[in-house]
Design a protein around this motif. Structure first.
Motif: not given
Length: 153
Positions: A39-45, A58-64
């Motif tokens: 899973x890749x979630x792009x949470x944005x700024x 900051x620009x947040x990204x979650x990588x599972x």
């Protein structure tokens, strides 16, 4: 293979193209280390809780992903080297995971959503909350301190 979640914060001053190239770089590293991106979630700024390297956002990204510990070490090494990454945190969420079962589970979640189509955003109504004083069960459970009455003469 173990399952990991990594959240990393990218420099917010980068353009959209460069931000997406950073994300692609790190998803590519997971694949190069025989890992499987789940899973890749792009949470944005988003606003940071405190300044990091003089940035307020900051620009947040979650990588599972699933991978071997050596692959995680290489992934984190690259995160440390890259100047465009402000912070990151990796957490092991599972051990000895079956990658095929995880892929099937994710595909099963995605398929019903794709068939249903986009759902309109409908705000949910807040459930009515009872007053604490109106609830007899709560009133009986709470002991109340009563001062003894004194007669003044």
């Amino acid at each position: 293979m173990n399952r990991y979640e990594t959240i990393f914060i990218i420099n917010p001053d980068l353009g959209d193209d460069e931000t997406h190239s950073v994300i692609d770089k790190f998803t590519g590293i997971v694949g190069a280390q025989n890992g499987v991106q789940l899973k890749l979630e792009d949470w944005g700024r988003r606003r940071l809780a405190y300044k990091i390297k003089k940035f307020h956002q900051g620009y947040y990204v979650l990588l599972d992903f699933a991978g071997v510990p050596a692959g995680l070490a290489e992934f984190e090494r690259n995160l440390k080297i890259d100047d465009r990454i402000l912070r990151f945190l990796s957490v092991k969420t599972g051990e000895n995971v079956d990658v095929e079962a995880l892929k099937a589970e994710i595909a099963a979640k995605v398929k019903p959503q794709a068939e249903a189509g986009p759902t309109p955003e409908v705000p949910e109504e807040a459930p009515a909350q009872e007053s604490v004083a109106a609830s007899p069960a709560v009133a009986e459970e709470i002991p109340v301190a009563v001062e003894p009455e004194t007669s003044e003469e």
